[in-house]
Every structure is written in structure tokens, then in C-alpha cells.
Design a protein around this motif. Structure first.
Motif, PDB file in Angstrom:
ATOM      1  N   MET A   1      46.564  58.335  40.172  1.00 32.43           N
ATOM      2  CA  MET A   1      46.169  57.030  40.667  1.00 32.43           C
ATOM      3  C   MET A   1      46.771  55.948  39.762  1.00 32.43           C
ATOM      4  SD  MET A   1      42.320  55.816  41.427  1.00 32.43           S
ATOM      5  CE  MET A   1      42.139  54.758  42.799  1.00 32.43           C
ATOM      6  N   THR A   2      47.340  54.928  40.358  1.00 29.77           N
ATOM      7  CA  THR A   2      47.983  53.858  39.621  1.00 29.77           C
ATOM      8  C   THR A   2      46.945  52.840  39.164  1.00 29.77           C
ATOM      9  OG1 THR A   2      49.942  54.124  40.994  1.00 29.77           O
ATOM     10  CG2 THR A   2      49.768  52.108  39.720  1.00 29.77           C
ATOM     11  N   GLU A   3      47.082  52.442  37.918  1.00 30.13           N
ATOM     12  CA  GLU A   3      46.188  51.425  37.355  1.00 30.13           C
ATOM     13  C   GLU A   3      46.534  50.070  37.962  1.00 30.13           C
ATOM     14  OE1 GLU A   3      45.643  49.255  33.034  1.00 30.13           O
ATOM     15  OE2 GLU A   3      46.434  51.280  33.091  1.00 30.13           O
ATOM     16  N   SER A   4      45.513  49.321  38.386  1.00 30.02           N
ATOM     17  CA  SER A   4      45.777  48.004  38.951  1.00 30.02           C
ATOM     18  C   SER A   4      46.235  47.057  37.850  1.00 30.02           C
ATOM     19  CB  SER A   4      44.537  47.458  39.649  1.00 30.02           C
ATOM     20  OG  SER A   4      43.510  47.240  38.718  1.00 30.02           O
ATOM     21  N   PHE A   5      47.085  46.118  38.235  1.00 27.90           N
ATOM     22  CA  PHE A   5      47.650  45.173  37.279  1.00 27.90           C
ATOM     23  C   PHE A   5      47.654  43.796  37.909  1.00 27.90           C
ATOM     24  CE2 PHE A   5      51.483  42.776  36.070  1.00 27.90           C
ATOM     25  CZ  PHE A   5      51.218  42.578  34.740  1.00 27.90           C
ATOM     26  N   VAL A   6      47.143  42.823  37.163  1.00 32.37           N
ATOM     27  CA  VAL A   6      47.190  41.422  37.572  1.00 32.37           C
ATOM     28  C   VAL A   6      47.754  40.636  36.400  1.00 32.37           C
ATOM     29  CG1 VAL A   6      45.838  39.414  38.275  1.00 32.37           C
ATOM     30  CG2 VAL A   6      45.224  41.681  39.122  1.00 32.37           C
ATOM     31  N   CYS A   7      48.782  39.873  36.668  1.00 32.62           N
ATOM     32  CA  CYS A   7      49.457  39.085  35.631  1.00 32.62           C
ATOM     33  C   CYS A   7      48.520  38.000  35.101  1.00 32.62           C
ATOM     34  CB  CYS A   7      50.715  38.463  36.209  1.00 32.62           C
ATOM     35  SG  CYS A   7      51.621  37.388  35.074  1.00 32.62           S
ATOM     36  N   THR A   8      48.450  37.873  33.787  1.00 38.09           N
ATOM     37  CA  THR A   8      47.626  36.860  33.138  1.00 38.09           C
ATOM     38  C   THR A   8      48.112  35.455  33.471  1.00 38.09           C
ATOM     39  OG1 THR A   8      47.179  38.343  31.310  1.00 38.09           O
ATOM     40  CG2 THR A   8      46.851  36.015  30.883  1.00 38.09           C
ATOM     41  N   ARG A   9      49.419  35.275  33.610  1.00 43.96           N
ATOM     42  CA  ARG A   9      49.971  33.937  33.816  1.00 43.96           C
ATOM     43  C   ARG A   9      49.835  33.470  35.259  1.00 43.96           C
ATOM     44  NH1 ARG A   9      55.173  31.531  34.940  1.00 43.96           N
ATOM     45  NH2 ARG A   9      55.156  29.432  34.060  1.00 43.96           N
ATOM     46  N   CYS A  10      50.280  34.286  36.220  1.00 42.65           N
ATOM     47  CA  CYS A  10      50.318  33.825  37.610  1.00 42.65           C
ATOM     48  C   CYS A  10      49.175  34.355  38.457  1.00 42.65           C
ATOM     49  CB  CYS A  10      51.653  34.179  38.253  1.00 42.65           C
ATOM     50  SG  CYS A  10      51.914  35.944  38.530  1.00 42.65           S
ATOM     51  N   GLY A  11      48.459  35.357  37.951  1.00 37.56           N
ATOM     52  CA  GLY A  11      47.328  35.899  38.679  1.00 37.56           C
ATOM     53  C   GLY A  11      47.691  36.822  39.831  1.00 37.56           C
ATOM     54  N   ARG A  12      48.970  37.155  39.949  1.00 40.30           N
ATOM     55  CA  ARG A  12      49.410  38.031  41.031  1.00 40.30           C
ATOM     56  C   ARG A  12      49.505  39.469  40.549  1.00 40.30           C
ATOM     57  NH1 ARG A  12      54.352  35.359  44.101  1.00 40.30           N
ATOM     58  NH2 ARG A  12      54.022  37.238  45.317  1.00 40.30           N
ATOM     59  N   GLY A  28      55.111  42.043  21.806  1.00 42.88           N
ATOM     60  CA  GLY A  28      55.844  42.754  22.854  1.00 42.88           C
ATOM     61  C   GLY A  28      54.924  43.614  23.688  1.00 42.88           C
ATOM     62  N   ALA A  29      54.008  44.328  23.037  1.00 44.14           N
ATOM     63  CA  ALA A  29      53.048  45.169  23.755  1.00 44.14           C
ATOM     64  C   ALA A  29      52.125  44.321  24.625  1.00 44.14           C
ATOM     65  CB  ALA A  29      52.243  46.001  22.768  1.00 44.14           C
ATOM     66  N   ARG A  30      51.738  43.150  24.129  1.00 47.39           N
ATOM     67  CA  ARG A  30      50.866  42.254  24.907  1.00 47.39           C
ATOM     68  C   ARG A  30      51.588  41.750  26.145  1.00 47.39           C
ATOM     69  NH1 ARG A  30      48.352  36.369  23.184  1.00 47.39           N
ATOM     70  NH2 ARG A  30      47.070  36.133  25.059  1.00 47.39           N
ATOM     71  N   ILE A  31      52.864  41.436  26.011  1.00 45.68           N
ATOM     72  CA  ILE A  31      53.646  40.960  27.152  1.00 45.68           C
ATOM     73  C   ILE A  31      53.698  42.029  28.236  1.00 45.68           C
ATOM     74  CG2 ILE A  31      55.973  40.317  27.911  1.00 45.68           C
ATOM     75  CD1 ILE A  31      56.238  38.904  25.117  1.00 45.68           C
ATOM     76  N   VAL A  32      53.984  43.269  27.855  1.00 46.51           N
ATOM     77  CA  VAL A  32      54.042  44.367  28.830  1.00 46.51           C
ATOM     78  C   VAL A  32      52.690  44.578  29.493  1.00 46.51           C
ATOM     79  CG1 VAL A  32      54.346  46.863  29.067  1.00 46.51           C
ATOM     80  CG2 VAL A  32      55.989  45.534  27.759  1.00 46.51           C
ATOM     81  N   ALA A  33      51.613  44.460  28.729  1.00 42.64           N
ATOM     82  CA  ALA A  33      50.269  44.703  29.256  1.00 42.64           C
ATOM     83  C   ALA A  33      49.770  43.590  30.171  1.00 42.64           C
ATOM     84  CB  ALA A  33      49.294  44.893  28.095  1.00 42.64           C
ATOM     85  N   CYS A  36      53.767  39.841  34.306  1.00 45.56           N
ATOM     86  CA  CYS A  36      54.576  40.492  35.339  1.00 45.56           C
ATOM     87  C   CYS A  36      56.066  40.218  35.112  1.00 45.56           C
ATOM     88  CB  CYS A  36      54.155  40.018  36.728  1.00 45.56           C
ATOM     89  SG  CYS A  36      54.582  38.316  37.126  1.00 45.56           S
ATOM     90  N   ALA A  37      56.887  41.000  35.781  1.00 42.76           N
ATOM     91  CA  ALA A  37      58.334  40.876  35.636  1.00 42.76           C
ATOM     92  C   ALA A  37      58.840  39.512  36.089  1.00 42.76           C
ATOM     93  CB  ALA A  37      59.027  41.994  36.412  1.00 42.76           C
ATOM     94  N   SER A  38      58.231  38.946  37.118  1.00 46.62           N
ATOM     95  CA  SER A  38      58.644  37.643  37.619  1.00 46.62           C
ATOM     96  C   SER A  38      58.407  36.533  36.583  1.00 46.62           C
ATOM     97  CB  SER A  38      57.901  37.326  38.913  1.00 46.62           C
ATOM     98  OG  SER A  38      58.278  36.074  39.406  1.00 46.62           O
ATOM     99  N   CYS A  39      57.235  36.540  35.974  1.00 50.25           N
ATOM    100  CA  CYS A  39      56.933  35.540  34.942  1.00 50.25           C
ATOM    101  C   CYS A  39      57.814  35.757  33.711  1.00 50.25           C
ATOM    102  CB  CYS A  39      55.456  35.580  34.564  1.00 50.25           C
ATOM    103  SG  CYS A  39      54.384  34.863  35.829  1.00 50.25           S
ATOM    104  N   TRP A  40      58.109  37.003  33.396  1.00 52.96           N
ATOM    105  CA  TRP A  40      58.998  37.292  32.263  1.00 52.96           C
ATOM    106  C   TRP A  40      60.390  36.738  32.553  1.00 52.96           C
ATOM    107  CZ3 TRP A  40      59.044  37.776  27.418  1.00 52.96           C
ATOM    108  CH2 TRP A  40      60.147  38.299  26.739  1.00 52.96           C
TER     109      TRP A  40
END
Length: 95
Positions: A1-12, A28-33, A36-40
Motif C-alpha cells: 500500500m502506498t503512503e499518502s503524500f500531501v505537499c507542505t507548500r501547495c497542499g496537493r 534535503g531529507a525534509r524536502i523529500v518528505a 512535491c516535485a512540482s514545487c521543487w
């Protein structure tokens, strides 16, 4: 099962994560956690503008700290003033 992920910056949660740590550090670890790739990708564009606008020399510690501070403000909304980029003279530089 995939862990859900919501970007801290954009909320998506549909933008995907970054593939690897951009820095070998807690930041670096905080950024990955949390980011999202779009905000990066948005940050990488902003970073390029800051480097060029301010003529940063990345081998200098002060330049790197300037970027890290602006990264934290941009991605995580941390306290502080983001550096501005004056585009009023854009296109008027003559060589």
C-alpha cells in the motif's frame, strides 16, 4: 500500500515526490518528505534567478546560506523576508 503524500507548500497530493535528497543533510531529507516535485521545480527556477540576479558565487558560504534561507522561506513558509528580484531593468542591459 502506498503512503499518502500531501505537499507542505501547495497542499496537493497528485504532483509526486522528489526522487532523491537534493542535499546530503536534514534539509534535503525534509524536502523529500514534505515537498512535491512540482514545487521543487519552481524552487529550482527561483534559485537560478537569485543566483544570476545577485551574482552569487556558490563556493562562498555566505552565498549558500543566502540560498538556504530563501529556500526555507519559499518552500516551507518560514519567517523572514524573501529576496526580491528587480525586473524593471530587464532587457535594457547593453554590452
Amino acid at each position: 500500500m502506498t503512503e499518502s503524500f500531501v505537499c507542505t507548500r501547495c497542499g496537493r497530493g497528485d504532483q509526486g515526490r522528489i526522487d532523491r535528497d537534493p542535499f546530503p543533510s536534514d534539509l534535503g531529507a525534509r524536502i523529500v518528505a514534505e515537498i512535491c516535485a512540482s514545487c521543487w521545480d519552481e524552487w529550482k527556477e527561483r534559485q537560478m534567478l537569485l543566483i544570476n540576479h545577485y551574482g552569487l558565487k556558490l563556493h562562498e558560504a555566505a552565498s549558500r546560506e543566502f540560498l538556504y534561507t530563501n529556500l526555507r522561506i519559499f518552500l516551507f513558509g518560514e519567517e523572514g523576508s524573501a529576496a526580491s528580484i528587480d525586473t524593471s531593468a530587464e532587457g535594457s542591459v547593453e554590452w
